[in-house]
Design an enzyme around this catalytic site. Sequence first.
Site, PDB file in Angstrom:
ATOM      1  N   ASN A   8     -27.762 -21.201  15.075  1.00  0.00           N
ATOM      2  CA  ASN A   8     -27.714 -19.892  14.102  1.00  0.00           C
ATOM      3  C   ASN A   8     -26.446 -19.709  13.384  1.00  0.00           C
ATOM      4  OD1 ASN A   8     -26.092 -19.330  16.266  1.00  0.00           O
ATOM      5  ND2 ASN A   8     -26.875 -17.274  16.565  1.00  0.00           N
ATOM      6  N   CYS A   9     -25.463 -20.722  13.284  1.00  0.00           N
ATOM      7  CA  CYS A   9     -24.376 -20.421  12.408  1.00  0.00           C
ATOM      8  C   CYS A   9     -24.810 -20.619  10.948  1.00  0.00           C
ATOM      9  CB  CYS A   9     -23.188 -21.532  12.863  1.00  0.00           C
ATOM     10  SG  CYS A   9     -21.989 -21.623  11.757  1.00  0.00           S
TER      11      CYS A   9
END
Length: 122
Positions: free
Chosen positions: A12-13
């Site tokens: 999710n970065c």
Amino acid sequence: MTAHWMMFGIKNCDTIKKARRFLEAAHIDYRFHDYRADGLSAECLQQFIDALGYQNLLNTRGTTWRKLSEAEREAITDADSAKTLMLAQPAMIKRPLLRAPDGTLLSGFSETTYQNFIQEKS
């Protein structure tokens, strides 16, 4: 077993997402290793530290670092203390890490750096 490109990080970065889009647009076949979903062994992290140095792996610009107390930040004085922290909190590792088929590692993402690294290693 054929060596292949590997990307390490947390899915999710935002920087991971940019790097993944770049690799896909460049038609680079790679495998993604998510520290949270897939785990991170002490041996694997030690290989990263040996190749890049703990200072280059420790993400001191992110929110996870900022959430540490001053005493916790000051306790990171060497590779062992940094490794302990990064194993406990993988978000502390700079992202992404890209490993070429020859085992060479690249930390962080920029299109130019990726282009040069891929060209050099392909």
